[in-house]
Structures are given as structure tokens and as C-alpha cells.
Write an enzyme that holds these catalytic residues in place. Structure first.
Site, PDB file in Angstrom:
ATOM      1  N   ASP A 101       0.884  -1.274   0.178  1.00 17.27           N
ATOM      2  CA  ASP A 101       0.000   0.207   0.036  1.00 17.27           C
ATOM      3  C   ASP A 101       1.081   1.186   0.250  1.00 17.27           C
ATOM      4  O   ASP A 101       1.767   1.387   0.932  1.00 17.27           O
ATOM      5  CB  ASP A 101      -0.863   0.174   1.320  1.00 17.27           C
ATOM      6  CG  ASP A 101      -1.894   1.020   1.233  1.00 17.27           C
ATOM      7  OD1 ASP A 101      -3.080   0.836   1.414  1.00 17.27           O
ATOM      8  OD2 ASP A 101      -1.691   2.229   1.094  1.00 17.27           O
ATOM      9  N   ASP A 110      -3.574   2.290  -5.551  1.00 22.48           N
ATOM     10  CA  ASP A 110      -2.391   2.290  -4.842  1.00 22.48           C
ATOM     11  C   ASP A 110      -2.101   0.864  -3.794  1.00 22.48           C
ATOM     12  O   ASP A 110      -1.157   0.714  -3.120  1.00 22.48           O
ATOM     13  CB  ASP A 110      -2.227   3.487  -3.686  1.00 22.48           C
ATOM     14  CG  ASP A 110      -2.855   3.350  -2.575  1.00 22.48           C
ATOM     15  OD1 ASP A 110      -3.899   2.622  -2.430  1.00 22.48           O
ATOM     16  OD2 ASP A 110      -2.184   3.942  -1.544  1.00 22.48           O
ATOM     17  N   GLU A 111      -2.777  -0.004  -4.206  1.00 20.90           N
ATOM     18  CA  GLU A 111      -2.873  -1.289  -3.277  1.00 20.90           C
ATOM     19  C   GLU A 111      -3.070  -2.283  -3.785  1.00 20.90           C
ATOM     20  O   GLU A 111      -3.884  -2.553  -4.949  1.00 20.90           O
ATOM     21  CB  GLU A 111      -3.886  -0.934  -2.184  1.00 20.90           C
ATOM     22  CG  GLU A 111      -4.390  -1.928  -1.180  1.00 20.90           C
ATOM     23  CD  GLU A 111      -5.459  -1.433  -0.342  1.00 20.90           C
ATOM     24  OE1 GLU A 111      -6.079  -0.346  -0.556  1.00 20.90           O
ATOM     25  OE2 GLU A 111      -6.021  -2.350   0.212  1.00 20.90           O
TER      26      GLU A 111
HETATM   27  P1  TTP Z   1      -5.408   4.843   1.083  1.00 22.10           P
HETATM   28  O1  TTP Z   1      -4.428   3.812   0.749  1.00 22.10           O
HETATM   29  O2  TTP Z   1      -6.521   4.499   1.894  1.00 22.10           O
HETATM   30  O3  TTP Z   1      -4.581   6.218   1.683  1.00 22.10           O
HETATM   31  P2  TTP Z   1      -3.423   6.987   1.358  1.00 22.10           P
HETATM   32  O4  TTP Z   1      -2.560   6.149   0.438  1.00 22.10           O
HETATM   33  O5  TTP Z   1      -3.620   8.409   1.084  1.00 22.10           O
HETATM   34  O6  TTP Z   1      -2.700   6.959   2.898  1.00 22.10           O
HETATM   35  P3  TTP Z   1      -1.818   5.650   3.734  1.00 22.10           P
HETATM   36  O7  TTP Z   1      -0.674   5.925   3.835  1.00 22.10           O
HETATM   37  O8  TTP Z   1      -2.665   5.733   5.084  1.00 22.10           O
HETATM   38  O9  TTP Z   1      -2.290   4.567   2.874  1.00 22.10           O
HETATM   39  O10 TTP Z   1      -5.986   5.306  -0.279  1.00 22.10           O
HETATM   40  C1  TTP Z   1      -5.069   5.720  -1.442  1.00 22.10           C
HETATM   41  C2  TTP Z   1      -5.696   6.788  -2.382  1.00 22.10           C
HETATM   42  O11 TTP Z   1      -7.021   6.782  -2.736  1.00 22.10           O
HETATM   43  C3  TTP Z   1      -5.458   8.173  -1.640  1.00 22.10           C
HETATM   44  O12 TTP Z   1      -4.025   8.792  -1.685  1.00 22.10           O
HETATM   45  C4  TTP Z   1      -6.627   8.838  -2.106  1.00 22.10           C
HETATM   46  C5  TTP Z   1      -7.724   8.070  -2.573  1.00 22.10           C
HETATM   47  N1  TTP Z   1      -8.725   7.913  -1.542  1.00 22.10           N
HETATM   48  C6  TTP Z   1      -9.823   8.823  -1.903  1.00 22.10           C
HETATM   49  O13 TTP Z   1      -9.883   9.652  -3.065  1.00 22.10           O
HETATM   50  N2  TTP Z   1     -11.088   8.843  -1.261  1.00 22.10           N
HETATM   51  C7  TTP Z   1     -10.959   8.113   0.030  1.00 22.10           C
HETATM   52  O14 TTP Z   1     -11.999   8.185   0.953  1.00 22.10           O
HETATM   53  C8  TTP Z   1      -9.795   7.294   0.495  1.00 22.10           C
HETATM   54  C9  TTP Z   1      -9.560   6.525   1.808  1.00 22.10           C
HETATM   55  C10 TTP Z   1      -8.808   7.314  -0.322  1.00 22.10           C
HETATM   56 MG    MG Z   2      -2.236   3.866   0.659  1.00 24.67          MG
END
Ligand code: TTP
Ligand code: MG
Length: 385
Positions: free
Chosen positions: A41, A136-137
Site C-alpha cells: 500500500d 495504490d494497493e
Molecule cells: P489509501 O491507501 O486509503 O490512503 P493513502 O495512500 O492516502 O494513505 P495511507 O498511507 O494511509 O495508505 O488510499 C489511496 C488513495 O485513494 C488516497 O491517496 C486518495 C484516494 N482516496 C480517496 O480518494 N478517497 C478516500 O476516501 C480514500 C480512503 C482514499
Molecule cells: Mg495508501
């Protein structure tokens, strides 16, 4: 686009289908997985890309999302902003109150997709068994991978290094023999962290987890468990299967299995999603129309966000609604629609409500997707989401 903009005025309700199902439980033989699974992730994905591309933003609190004055929400934010309590899905107006010096950046999805393609192609250098979850995952099954003498730990580290070299961005990874532990582990040492949970340490790792960390445990299940004085997984493990089933129905069996490290879900490569749904179980059963409408609108906004985040290549082909009554009987209704259509969902709900005017325990909504054609499937293979 705001939710109002998504109402499809042309939709018809003539083809509503209503289904019923009684929730049943069944037992299956348990088996521990000897798989090697990695969950990767990216850290603060959208925000990290924007910081990388504009060094002036570094060390300042930033949000990627809609602006406060246009009723936008936070898509994500960097760690400086998280320190103020800002998080994804928070209204931007609230975020700016918490941190008046916040910088807002408009999302540039095309740019994020290009980075996403790069990271997904790196995953495929290590295994074909890649299950993309979002931009991203992903989950990777590296059980049969030959690199690094088959060491999942080294492969996970190599993937994070490759991602950094190719994009200048950091990722975090979790390694385990099950999907749910790998996912919890990837969050363990964020940012730029690697957490490995070996099968022999898996039970000890799970035992000390708060029950809220378990896959599928939301606020309602957690507070019910807490009322039974169960806060951690080692406490959950003391509870008999029959009691968990009595209290939580089918999900009781999942709870019983998860706290023992049993999660037989496979990594599904390039899985073509057939539907996306959200649901909520109420602390108290609801009956009043106004309460139902509030809950329905909350679910629509949640599903709409998830649809945007998951960036599905397939088109929406139907909407559906499910309602679990106080006696655990589940009723559902669906209708053809090309988009997440609030008005249609309200009509479906009204149809069910008129037929079954009883207190409601759970409400769920979802969209079904069209079968992808071969061209879309190729695109999926290339970009892997
Ligand atoms: P995430 O992997 O949930 O968050 P992140 O990568 O920003 O932070 P972390 O380090 O905690 O993993 O989500 C990936 C991307 O998806 C995030 O950068 C933006 C988008 N996203 C949205 O647009 N809306 C949402 O509600 C969430 C949770 C994420
Ligand atoms: Mg993330």
C-alpha cells in the site's frame, strides 16, 4: 460530480426484482494456509505524488481534494495534515477549521493513474498472482516466486525499493500467510515500513490486536463485543463458536476463524469485480422513514466515494438494495441503471418497505457492473486494475 448530478432522470423502475434469503450458517473443515502473501500500500498516495512534484509543498500540511468553499471532501492528506486530525473523507470545510494554513490541491487522477500503472507493473515482475485493490494497493501471492530464493520478506523489500527507484515514492508492505494479516501488517510500520508476520508468530500477532482490526468488524460489532468484555483477539478466542453464531449470525463464524488466523481467501489476479456495495448494521433497529432516509443517503455518499476511489473500468449496469429485518430475514431489490441513482434507490427501498413494514437491522446498497468485453479485459491486464 456531486451526488445530485448523478441522478439519472431517465431510469425506469419497471424491472425491479425482489429477492429473499434466509441467513444460514454452515461449517467447513479448517485448514491453515501455507501461502506467502504480500499486501502493498502506497503511503499518502495522492499527497505524496503532489509533494514529489512540487518541493515547495514539503513539510507543509496539504490536502488533495475538493475545496472547502465548494463543499469538497478530503481525498487524502500528508502526515503534517494528519497531525491536526485531518483524514480521508472529512469535509474540507472541517479540515480547514482544524488547520487554517492548510494547502488544498485539486486531484489529478490522470497523473495518479500513470504512477499506479508503474507500481502494478513492478508487482507483476515478481508474480502473476496480483490482486489489484485500488490505484495504490494490491495483494500478491508469491508462494511460487523464485526470486530471492522464494523469500517473501526479501521480495517485499525489493518491491518497495523498486517502487522508490521508479517513482520516488514510498510504499509499505505486510507479509503473512493470510490476506487479512498481510493487510494489517502493511499498516503496521507506515510510512515506508515492512512488517513480516511468520506463520509461527501469527497467533501471537493476532492475539494482541484490538478486535476492531479484524476484517469486517465495524463500530456496531465492536461495541457489541466490548459489551461482552471482549476487546482483544485473545479474548475473542475464548468464546465458543455457538455463542458467536448466536450473537452475530453468519459473521460469528468468520469472527471465530479470523481470531485463529483462518482466512482462506485466495489472491484473485485481475479479478473482475461484479459489484461494489456498502452496508451498515444499526446499533438499534430503525423503522421511521426519516431515519431510513438519512441512513440511505449516508450509504449513497459512502458508495459514491468508493466508486471514485476504486476507479472501475466496467460500467455500472444496475443498482440494488438489501434490507435485513429484525428477524434476520434478508430482502433485496434491484433495478437496471447506468449509474448510482439515488432516486431509484429510494424507490427500491420504498417498494421493500411497503411489502415489509418491520424494524430494520441492516441496510445495504450496491451497484452491479457490466461484464467487461475483451478490449476492456486487455486494458485490465495491461494496467492491472
Ligand atoms: P489509501 O491507501 O486509503 O490512503 P493513502 O495512500 O492516502 O494513505 P495511507 O498511507 O494511509 O495508505 O488510499 C489511496 C488513495 O485513494 C488516497 O491517496 C486518495 C484516494 N482516496 C480517496 O480518494 N478517497 C478516500 O476516501 C480514500 C480512503 C482514499
Ligand atoms: Mg495508501
Amino acid at each position: 460530480m456531486g451526488l445530485e448530478g448523478k441522478i439519472n432522470k431517465k431510469s425506469k423502475t419497471s424491472n425491479i426484482r425482489i429477492n429473499h434469503a434466509r441467513i444460514t450458517t454452515h461449517t467447513s473443515s479448517y485448514g491453515f494456509s501455507m501461502k506467502k502473501i504480500i499486501h502493498v500500500d502506497m503511503d499518502c498516495f495522492f499527497a505524496a505524488i503532489e509533494e514529489r512534484d512540487n518541493p515547495l509543498l514539503a513539510n507543509n500540511p496539504i490536502v488533495v481534494g475538493g475545496r472547502p468553499e465548494s463543499r469538497g471532501v478530503v481525498a487524502t492528506c500528508n502526515y503534517e495534515a494528519r497531525r491536526y486530525g485531518i483524514h480521508s473523507a472529512m469535509p474540507s470545510a472541517q479540515a480547514v477549521k482544524l488547520c487554517p494554513s492548510l494547502t488544498f490541491i485539486k486531484p489529478n487522477i490522470r497523473k495518479y493513474k500513470a504512477v499506479s500503472e508503474k507500481i502494478h507493473s513492478i508487482f507483476h515482475q515478481y508474480t502473476n498472482l496480483v490482486e489489484p485493490i485500488s490505484l495504490d494497493e494490491a495483494y500478491l501471492d508469491v508462494t511460487n516466486s523464485k526470486q530471492y530464493h522464494g523469500s517473501a520478506t526479501w521480495i517485499a523489500q525489493a518491491i518497495c525499493n523498486d517502487i522508490y527507484a521508479a517513482t520516488g515514492l514510498t510504499a509499505s508492505a505486510g507479509v503473512s500467510n493470510t490476506k487479512f494479516v498481510a493487510k494489517i501488517a502493511s499498516d503496521w510500520n507506515k510510512p515506508a515500513g515492512l512488517k513480516v508476520v511468520l506463520p509461527k508468530n501469527s497467533q501471537a500477532f493476532i492475539d494482541q490486536l484490538p478486535i476492531r482490526k479484524l476484517h469486517g468488524v465495524g463500530k456496531v460489532t465492536a461495541s457489541k463485543l466490548e459489551n461482552l468484555d471482549i476487546f482483544y483477539c485473545h479474548e475473542l478466542r475464548q468464546i465458543e463458536l455457538s455463542l458467536l453464531i448466536k450473537k452475530f449470525g453468519k459473521f460469528g463464524k468468520s469472527l471465530y476463524e479470523l481470531c485463529r488466523g483462518i482466512d482462506l481467501r485466495k489472491v484473485k489476479p485481475n479479478s473482475v469485480r461484479k459489484s461494489l456495495s456498502v452496508e451498515t448494521t444499526f446499533q438499534e433497529n430503525i423503522l421511521l422513514w426519516d431515519d431510513c432516509k438519512i441512513q440511505l443517503l449516508k450509504l449513497v455518499s459512502d458508495l459514491s466515494r468508493r466508486l471514485e476511489k476504486s476507479n472501475h473500468p466496467q460500467k455500472v449496469s444496475k443498482v440494488f438494495i438489501k434490507v435485513k429485518m429484525e428477524n434476520f430475514i434478508l430482502h433485496s431489490a434491484e433495478s437496471i441503471s447506468q449509474e448510482l441513482n439515488i432516486r431509484l434507490l429510494i424507490e427500491l427501498f420504498t417498494t421493500l418497505r411497503e411489502k415489509y413494514p418491520k424494524p430494520i437491522r441492516l441496510l445495504g446498497i450496491g451497484v452491479g457492473f457490466t461484464e467487461p468485453n475483451s478490449q476492456q479485459q486487455n486494458k485490465q491486464l495491461n494496467i492491472a486494475f
